[in-house]
Design an enzyme around this catalytic site. Structure first.
Site, mmCIF file in Angstrom:
data_model
loop_
_atom_site.group_PDB
_atom_site.id
_atom_site.type_symbol
_atom_site.label_atom_id
_atom_site.label_comp_id
_atom_site.label_asym_id
_atom_site.label_seq_id
_atom_site.Cartn_x
_atom_site.Cartn_y
_atom_site.Cartn_z
ATOM 1 N N TYR A 6 -13.156 32.521 72.887
ATOM 2 C CA TYR A 6 -13.988 31.688 73.675
ATOM 3 C C TYR A 6 -14.962 32.626 74.117
ATOM 4 O O TYR A 6 -15.541 32.602 75.326
ATOM 5 C CB TYR A 6 -13.110 31.144 74.835
ATOM 6 C CG TYR A 6 -12.030 30.398 74.527
ATOM 7 C CD1 TYR A 6 -12.217 29.218 73.489
ATOM 8 C CD2 TYR A 6 -10.887 30.689 74.727
ATOM 9 C CE1 TYR A 6 -11.260 28.580 73.220
ATOM 10 C CE2 TYR A 6 -9.746 29.784 74.594
ATOM 11 C CZ TYR A 6 -9.908 28.821 73.817
ATOM 12 O OH TYR A 6 -8.653 27.970 73.312
ATOM 13 N N TYR A 133 -7.695 18.037 76.396
ATOM 14 C CA TYR A 133 -7.465 19.386 75.536
ATOM 15 C C TYR A 133 -6.057 19.301 74.765
ATOM 16 O O TYR A 133 -4.883 19.454 75.127
ATOM 17 C CB TYR A 133 -7.832 20.606 76.276
ATOM 18 C CG TYR A 133 -7.430 21.761 75.569
ATOM 19 C CD1 TYR A 133 -8.430 22.404 74.603
ATOM 20 C CD2 TYR A 133 -6.274 22.352 75.426
ATOM 21 C CE1 TYR A 133 -8.400 23.343 73.957
ATOM 22 C CE2 TYR A 133 -6.086 23.696 74.514
ATOM 23 C CZ TYR A 133 -7.201 24.142 73.915
ATOM 24 O OH TYR A 133 -7.128 25.194 73.007
ATOM 25 N N ASP A 223 1.794 15.741 75.068
ATOM 26 C CA ASP A 223 1.353 16.936 74.782
ATOM 27 C C ASP A 223 1.914 17.701 75.949
ATOM 28 O O ASP A 223 1.155 17.815 76.823
ATOM 29 C CB ASP A 223 0.055 17.103 74.357
ATOM 30 C CG ASP A 223 -0.296 18.633 74.174
ATOM 31 O OD1 ASP A 223 0.396 19.431 74.445
ATOM 32 O OD2 ASP A 223 -1.577 19.113 73.771
ATOM 33 N N LYS A 250 3.588 27.293 74.725
ATOM 34 C CA LYS A 250 3.164 27.922 75.947
ATOM 35 C C LYS A 250 4.712 28.583 76.658
ATOM 36 O O LYS A 250 5.123 29.561 76.505
ATOM 37 C CB LYS A 250 2.386 27.389 77.090
ATOM 38 C CG LYS A 250 0.948 27.166 76.663
ATOM 39 C CD LYS A 250 -0.104 26.839 77.527
ATOM 40 C CE LYS A 250 -1.534 27.227 77.141
ATOM 41 N NZ LYS A 250 -2.261 25.874 76.520
HETATM 42 C C1 PLP Z 1 -2.712 25.607 75.173
HETATM 43 C C2 PLP Z 1 -2.626 24.080 74.859
HETATM 44 C C3 PLP Z 1 -2.700 23.804 73.328
HETATM 45 C C4 PLP Z 1 -2.688 24.693 72.257
HETATM 46 O O1 PLP Z 1 -1.461 25.711 72.361
HETATM 47 P P1 PLP Z 1 -1.938 27.151 71.526
HETATM 48 O O2 PLP Z 1 -0.620 27.688 71.500
HETATM 49 O O3 PLP Z 1 -2.884 27.754 72.376
HETATM 50 O O4 PLP Z 1 -2.429 26.562 70.164
HETATM 51 C C5 PLP Z 1 -2.193 22.395 73.044
HETATM 52 N N1 PLP Z 1 -2.260 21.619 74.183
HETATM 53 C C6 PLP Z 1 -2.306 21.756 75.441
HETATM 54 C C7 PLP Z 1 -2.173 20.723 76.481
HETATM 55 C C8 PLP Z 1 -2.525 23.033 75.911
HETATM 56 O O5 PLP Z 1 -2.532 23.530 76.976
#
Ligand code: PLP
Length: 400
Positions: A6, A133, A223, A250
């Site tokens: 980024y 996102y 997600d 994460k």
């Molecule tokens: C960080 C994130 C992702 C992507 O995860 P990566 O391990 O960086 O590929 C997907 N969805 C959400 C809500 C996120 O915060």
């Protein structure tokens, strides 16, 4: 040379070089700072957690990695059983991958193929949220609505396969009325939209979404890559409203190694369970179910349960509420708090220019973006450390 994420490499500020990390602290050669970002929201137990580190070491002495194609191993078996038990409802079928973005790709592929397997080829659209996102890979980027990507996605013209709506029930109902024959799923970051600006919305929206998905036979995907493991003040938002598919990443390994998992319910799994090979889920990241990552994740979940992390998160929220109460400034649009997340949204992003260095000088690592100054601290943070993070944020406005 390293190409950093980024960043415009031409104008990028030199990153801080970290030589050690422990607990909530990052160490540069001559300074220590509290990581108020938890390394992109993942390091919930702090750095170098001894229990997780030990689990990784023990597993590394056996083997670090074995592919899941035609092979299996105890850490991945134990983690999938643990997740099935730890997650609500019949979210029991675990598909592992190496990052959250890939986990989202898998979920979206599952949703599309779920209908294709039934012979329904028309459900090609995804309903998603404005400011969503979901990661940086292409489909994740497409269902996302991140300002940073608009510029590059313009090359493709109008999005054909995604419909974006705000987090408002009338818009949700309209979208279902209009598109229900074409949708395969509705994907959301539940309750807290992270990278889209730490936007918080009400559970009633998700309850209504669940009803509509049931009425129209559309899959609901949460997600929870960012929200999972307590960040919203719920273990998972899925404890409140049950999705058909959940994606975790994460904090899954306590932030010690990258890994993600897409967990489906029985209905979705059964949509693939067949004698026909072409109905199988055709996906298989090389490092899925990595043994070090699974060992770390198992220990991380055990710590989360045994040490009552939900009470730690409640305490973080209480302290944050107390410290931020009555705090206002004419440059601030809103202060938002949910679980282990606090966000100060300013009217003009230039107000935050220089904050990172200011925080560094005060012993805090922070990474504001756009109009958002936020903290998502490791849950093991002490009261004094948390107060320091928050008072550094407040001081920035008071000094100017
Ligand atoms: C960080 C994130 C992702 C992507 O995860 P990566 O391990 O960086 O590929 C997907 N969805 C959400 C809500 C996120 O915060």
């Amino acid at each position: 040379m390293i190409w950093y994420p980024y960043e415009q490499m031409k104008t990028m500020k030199e990153p801080y070089k970290i030589v050690d990390a422990e607990g909530v602290y990052l160490y540069t050669q001559d300074k220590k700072m509290i990581d108020s970002v938890s390394s992109w929201w993942s390091v919930i137990h702090g750095y170098k957690n001894p229990v997780i580190t030990q689990a990784i070491k023990e597993q590394a002495d056996r083997f670090s990695h074995i592919m899941l194609g035609g092979l299996t191993h105890e850490p991945v078996e134990r983690l999938s059983s643990k997740l099935a038990e730890f997650l609500p409802g019949d979210l029991d079928y675990c598909f592992f991958s190496d990052s959250g973005s890939v986990g989202v790709e898998v979920a979206l592929k599952m949703a599309l193929q779920y209908y294709v397997n039934k012979g329904d080829m028309k459900r090609t659209k995804v309903l998603a949220l404005r400011h969503a996102y979901h990661g940086d890979t292409f489909k994740a980027m497409e269902v996302g609505d991140d300002e940073d990507y608009h510029f590059i996605l313009e090359a493709y013209g109008e999005k054909k396969y995604t419909v974006h709506i705000p987090t408002e029930i009338p818009a949700l109902e309209d979208a279902f009325l209009k598109y229900h024959n074409e949708l395969n799923c509705f994907i959301v970051e539940p309750l807290l939209q992270g990278a889209g600006g730490m936007r918080m919305y009400d559970i009633s929206f998700l309850k209504r979404a669940r009803q509509l998905c049931d009425n129209y036979g559309i899959l609901l995907i949460f997600d929870e890559v960012a929200t999972g493991f307590g960040r919203t003040g719920n273990r998972f938002v899925a404890d409140l409203v049950l999705p058909d598919i959940i994606v975790l990443g994460k904090a899954l390994t306590g932030g010690h190694i990258g890994h993600a998992v897409t967990v489906a319910n029985k209905k979705v799994y059964d949509g693939f369970y067949d004698n026909a090979q072409e109905k199988a889920l055709m996906h298989g990241p090389t490092f899925m179910g990595n043994a070090l990552a699974c060992s770390a994740a198992l220990r991380s979940i055990e710590l989360f349960e045994q040490q009552d992390y939900m009470s730690k998160i409640r305490r973080i929220k209480q302290i944050t509420r107390r410290e931020m109460s009555g705090f206002t400034d004419e440059r601030i649009k809103e202060v938002r708090i949910m679980g282990g997340c606090v966000c100060i949204e300013v009217y003009d992003s230039s107000v935050l220019d220089g904050y990172q260095q200011f925080a560094y000088e005060h012993g805090v690592f922070s990474r504001p973006f756009l109009n958002y100054l936020y903290a998502m601290v490791p849950y093991i943070i002490t009261e004094d450390e948390l107060v320091k993070v928050l008072s550094t944020m407040k001081m920035w406005f008071e000094k100017k």
